[in-house]
Design a protein around this motif. Sequence first.
Motif, PDB file in Angstrom:
ATOM      1  N   TYR A 218      17.801   3.619   2.760  1.00 47.57           N
ATOM      2  CA  TYR A 218      16.587   2.808   2.727  1.00 47.57           C
ATOM      3  C   TYR A 218      16.793   1.468   2.021  1.00 47.57           C
ATOM      4  CZ  TYR A 218      14.348   7.053   4.296  1.00 47.57           C
ATOM      5  OH  TYR A 218      13.995   8.162   5.028  1.00 47.57           O
ATOM      6  N   TRP A 219      18.024   1.157   1.638  1.00 47.12           N
ATOM      7  CA  TRP A 219      18.285  -0.129   0.992  1.00 47.12           C
ATOM      8  C   TRP A 219      17.842  -1.237   1.924  1.00 47.12           C
ATOM      9  CZ3 TRP A 219      23.878   0.605  -1.251  1.00 47.12           C
ATOM     10  CH2 TRP A 219      23.821   1.471  -2.336  1.00 47.12           C
ATOM     11  N   GLY A 220      17.158  -2.192   1.373  1.00 46.34           N
ATOM     12  CA  GLY A 220      16.650  -3.308   2.158  1.00 46.34           C
ATOM     13  C   GLY A 220      15.231  -3.089   2.636  1.00 46.34           C
ATOM     14  N   ALA A 221      14.766  -1.852   2.605  1.00 49.07           N
ATOM     15  CA  ALA A 221      13.381  -1.562   2.996  1.00 49.07           C
ATOM     16  C   ALA A 221      12.460  -1.961   1.850  1.00 49.07           C
ATOM     17  CB  ALA A 221      13.209  -0.088   3.314  1.00 49.07           C
ATOM     18  N   GLU A 222      11.358  -2.546   2.189  1.00 46.16           N
ATOM     19  CA  GLU A 222      10.397  -2.969   1.178  1.00 46.16           C
ATOM     20  C   GLU A 222       9.515  -1.792   0.786  1.00 46.16           C
ATOM     21  OE1 GLU A 222       6.765  -6.138   0.849  1.00 46.16           O
ATOM     22  OE2 GLU A 222       8.552  -6.721   1.973  1.00 46.16           O
ATOM     23  N   ALA A 223       9.323  -1.603  -0.505  1.00 48.31           N
ATOM     24  CA  ALA A 223       8.488  -0.503  -0.999  1.00 48.31           C
ATOM     25  C   ALA A 223       7.017  -0.865  -0.891  1.00 48.31           C
ATOM     26  CB  ALA A 223       8.824  -0.191  -2.447  1.00 48.31           C
ATOM     27  N   GLN A 224       6.240   0.105  -0.493  1.00 50.81           N
ATOM     28  CA  GLN A 224       4.789  -0.008  -0.548  1.00 50.81           C
ATOM     29  C   GLN A 224       4.337   0.991  -1.594  1.00 50.81           C
ATOM     30  OE1 GLN A 224       3.903   0.521   3.834  1.00 50.81           O
ATOM     31  NE2 GLN A 224       2.400  -1.004   3.226  1.00 50.81           N
ATOM     32  N   THR A 225       3.436   0.587  -2.462  1.00 50.01           N
ATOM     33  CA  THR A 225       2.919   1.494  -3.476  1.00 50.01           C
ATOM     34  C   THR A 225       1.592   2.063  -3.006  1.00 50.01           C
ATOM     35  OG1 THR A 225       4.000   0.244  -5.232  1.00 50.01           O
ATOM     36  CG2 THR A 225       2.235   1.736  -5.887  1.00 50.01           C
ATOM     37  N   VAL A 226       1.485   3.378  -3.044  1.00 51.18           N
ATOM     38  CA  VAL A 226       0.263   4.082  -2.669  1.00 51.18           C
ATOM     39  C   VAL A 226      -0.177   4.877  -3.887  1.00 51.18           C
ATOM     40  CG1 VAL A 226      -0.755   5.816  -1.141  1.00 51.18           C
ATOM     41  CG2 VAL A 226       0.970   4.243  -0.258  1.00 51.18           C
ATOM     42  N   THR A 227      -1.462   4.795  -4.240  1.00 45.35           N
ATOM     43  CA  THR A 227      -2.001   5.539  -5.370  1.00 45.35           C
ATOM     44  C   THR A 227      -2.911   6.635  -4.846  1.00 45.35           C
ATOM     45  OG1 THR A 227      -1.894   3.565  -6.758  1.00 45.35           O
ATOM     46  CG2 THR A 227      -3.285   5.377  -7.538  1.00 45.35           C
ATOM     47  N   ILE A 228      -2.629   7.864  -5.256  1.00 47.98           N
ATOM     48  CA  ILE A 228      -3.437   9.016  -4.866  1.00 47.98           C
ATOM     49  C   ILE A 228      -3.737   9.808  -6.130  1.00 47.98           C
ATOM     50  CG2 ILE A 228      -3.501  11.162  -3.529  1.00 47.98           C
ATOM     51  CD1 ILE A 228      -1.525   9.799  -1.586  1.00 47.98           C
ATOM     52  N   ALA A 229      -5.017  10.039  -6.387  1.00 47.72           N
ATOM     53  CA  ALA A 229      -5.464  10.805  -7.559  1.00 47.72           C
ATOM     54  C   ALA A 229      -4.864  10.252  -8.848  1.00 47.72           C
ATOM     55  CB  ALA A 229      -5.138  12.286  -7.388  1.00 47.72           C
ATOM     56  N   GLY A 230      -4.784   8.933  -8.940  1.00 52.73           N
ATOM     57  CA  GLY A 230      -4.301   8.290 -10.155  1.00 52.73           C
ATOM     58  C   GLY A 230      -2.793   8.252 -10.325  1.00 52.73           C
ATOM     59  N   ARG A 231      -2.051   8.762  -9.353  1.00 51.46           N
ATOM     60  CA  ARG A 231      -0.585   8.771  -9.434  1.00 51.46           C
ATOM     61  C   ARG A 231      -0.036   7.825  -8.373  1.00 51.46           C
ATOM     62  NH1 ARG A 231       2.600  12.155 -11.854  1.00 51.46           N
ATOM     63  NH2 ARG A 231       1.024  13.778 -12.008  1.00 51.46           N
ATOM     64  N   ASP A 232       0.980   7.040  -8.757  1.00 49.26           N
ATOM     65  CA  ASP A 232       1.600   6.087  -7.839  1.00 49.26           C
ATOM     66  C   ASP A 232       2.810   6.701  -7.141  1.00 49.26           C
ATOM     67  OD1 ASP A 232      -0.205   4.083  -8.493  1.00 49.26           O
ATOM     68  OD2 ASP A 232       1.067   3.274 -10.079  1.00 49.26           O
ATOM     69  N   TYR A 233       2.975   6.311  -5.877  1.00 42.27           N
ATOM     70  CA  TYR A 233       4.117   6.727  -5.073  1.00 42.27           C
ATOM     71  C   TYR A 233       4.708   5.481  -4.422  1.00 42.27           C
ATOM     72  CZ  TYR A 233       1.926  11.271  -5.565  1.00 42.27           C
ATOM     73  OH  TYR A 233       1.366  12.408  -6.096  1.00 42.27           O
ATOM     74  N   ALA A 234       6.029   5.349  -4.464  1.00 37.44           N
ATOM     75  CA  ALA A 234       6.725   4.264  -3.766  1.00 37.44           C
ATOM     76  C   ALA A 234       7.145   4.817  -2.411  1.00 37.44           C
ATOM     77  CB  ALA A 234       7.945   3.808  -4.555  1.00 37.44           C
ATOM     78  N   VAL A 235       6.776   4.103  -1.342  1.00 35.38           N
ATOM     79  CA  VAL A 235       7.034   4.569   0.016  1.00 35.38           C
ATOM     80  C   VAL A 235       7.946   3.568   0.721  1.00 35.38           C
ATOM     81  CG1 VAL A 235       6.002   5.260   2.208  1.00 35.38           C
ATOM     82  CG2 VAL A 235       4.756   5.661   0.072  1.00 35.38           C
ATOM     83  N   TYR A 236       9.045   4.069   1.274  1.00 33.97           N
ATOM     84  CA  TYR A 236      10.017   3.258   2.002  1.00 33.97           C
ATOM     85  C   TYR A 236      10.067   3.737   3.447  1.00 33.97           C
ATOM     86  CZ  TYR A 236      11.579   1.966  -2.654  1.00 33.97           C
ATOM     87  OH  TYR A 236      11.626   1.506  -3.943  1.00 33.97           O
ATOM     88  N   ARG A 237      10.143   2.789   4.382  1.00 36.51           N
ATOM     89  CA  ARG A 237      10.172   3.109   5.812  1.00 36.51           C
ATOM     90  C   ARG A 237      11.448   2.553   6.433  1.00 36.51           C
ATOM     91  NH1 ARG A 237       5.372   1.727  10.070  1.00 36.51           N
ATOM     92  NH2 ARG A 237       6.542   2.133  11.976  1.00 36.51           N
ATOM     93  N   ARG A 238      12.051   3.338   7.333  1.00 36.03           N
ATOM     94  CA  ARG A 238      13.282   2.923   8.005  1.00 36.03           C
ATOM     95  C   ARG A 238      13.215   3.341   9.466  1.00 36.03           C
ATOM     96  NH1 ARG A 238      18.012   5.683   9.246  1.00 36.03           N
ATOM     97  NH2 ARG A 238      17.421   7.543   8.119  1.00 36.03           N
ATOM     98  N   GLU A 239      13.573   2.408  10.334  1.00 36.42           N
ATOM     99  CA  GLU A 239      13.659   2.683  11.770  1.00 36.42           C
ATOM    100  C   GLU A 239      15.107   3.007  12.096  1.00 36.42           C
ATOM    101  OE1 GLU A 239      10.841   2.593  13.596  1.00 36.42           O
ATOM    102  OE2 GLU A 239       9.697   1.830  11.882  1.00 36.42           O
ATOM    103  N   SER A 240      15.318   4.024  12.906  1.00 39.26           N
ATOM    104  CA  SER A 240      16.657   4.416  13.326  1.00 39.26           C
ATOM    105  C   SER A 240      16.596   4.776  14.805  1.00 39.26           C
ATOM    106  CB  SER A 240      17.146   5.607  12.493  1.00 39.26           C
ATOM    107  OG  SER A 240      18.401   6.040  12.954  1.00 39.26           O
TER     108      SER A 240
ATOM    109  N   ALA B 264       0.687   9.985   1.242  1.00 40.22           N
ATOM    110  CA  ALA B 264       1.216   8.655   0.917  1.00 40.22           C
ATOM    111  C   ALA B 264       2.060   8.117   2.065  1.00 40.22           C
ATOM    112  CB  ALA B 264       2.028   8.703  -0.369  1.00 40.22           C
ATOM    113  N   ALA B 265       2.897   8.971   2.656  1.00 41.90           N
ATOM    114  CA  ALA B 265       3.738   8.552   3.779  1.00 41.90           C
ATOM    115  C   ALA B 265       2.875   8.101   4.955  1.00 41.90           C
ATOM    116  CB  ALA B 265       4.657   9.694   4.211  1.00 41.90           C
ATOM    117  N   GLU B 266       1.822   8.837   5.242  1.00 41.18           N
ATOM    118  CA  GLU B 266       0.953   8.499   6.367  1.00 41.18           C
ATOM    119  C   GLU B 266       0.124   7.248   6.093  1.00 41.18           C
ATOM    120  OE1 GLU B 266       0.533  12.887   8.432  1.00 41.18           O
ATOM    121  OE2 GLU B 266      -1.071  12.251   7.076  1.00 41.18           O
ATOM    122  N   ARG B 267      -0.385   7.114   4.890  1.00 42.28           N
ATOM    123  CA  ARG B 267      -1.182   5.918   4.549  1.00 42.28           C
ATOM    124  C   ARG B 267      -0.341   4.649   4.599  1.00 42.28           C
ATOM    125  NH1 ARG B 267      -4.912   7.414  -0.673  1.00 42.28           N
ATOM    126  NH2 ARG B 267      -6.124   9.061   0.338  1.00 42.28           N
ATOM    127  N   ALA B 268       0.851   4.708   4.059  1.00 41.62           N
ATOM    128  CA  ALA B 268       1.687   3.516   3.971  1.00 41.62           C
ATOM    129  C   ALA B 268       2.203   3.068   5.337  1.00 41.62           C
ATOM    130  CB  ALA B 268       2.873   3.763   3.037  1.00 41.62           C
TER     131      ALA B 268
END
Length: 103
Positions: free
Chosen positions: A22-44, A73-77
């Motif tokens: 996932y290097w080079g993929a831009e992180a999106q931050t999603v907050t759910i129930a007060g906790r943050d998650y970094a989400v990375y997406r890659r096309e292959s 988080a994966a679905e929202r981002a």
Amino acid sequence: MRIVPFLIVLMLAACASPDRRYWGAEAQTVTIAGRDYAVYRRESGTRTHVQVIRMGYARRREHVEILGAMRVAAERATGCQVIEGSADGDSGVMNFRVRCPAA
């Protein structure tokens, strides 16, 4: 001397570094129930892969809830739907394959 290992662990817990795939993929931050998650997406090719990293410490009793939140988080981002049975990982780092709507 006991404080040094604790500080190292604390500093590492504050970082979100994706897997090298996932290097080079831009992180999106999603907050759910007060906790943050970094989400990375890659096309292959025709497949889309997502990596979700939980930010911060979690108590043992929170881990089951976190696994569900990572899927959300994966679905929202991405705006895509997680493919059933594709989850791989734990409550710290989870990988998914997703199916995205045609553009």
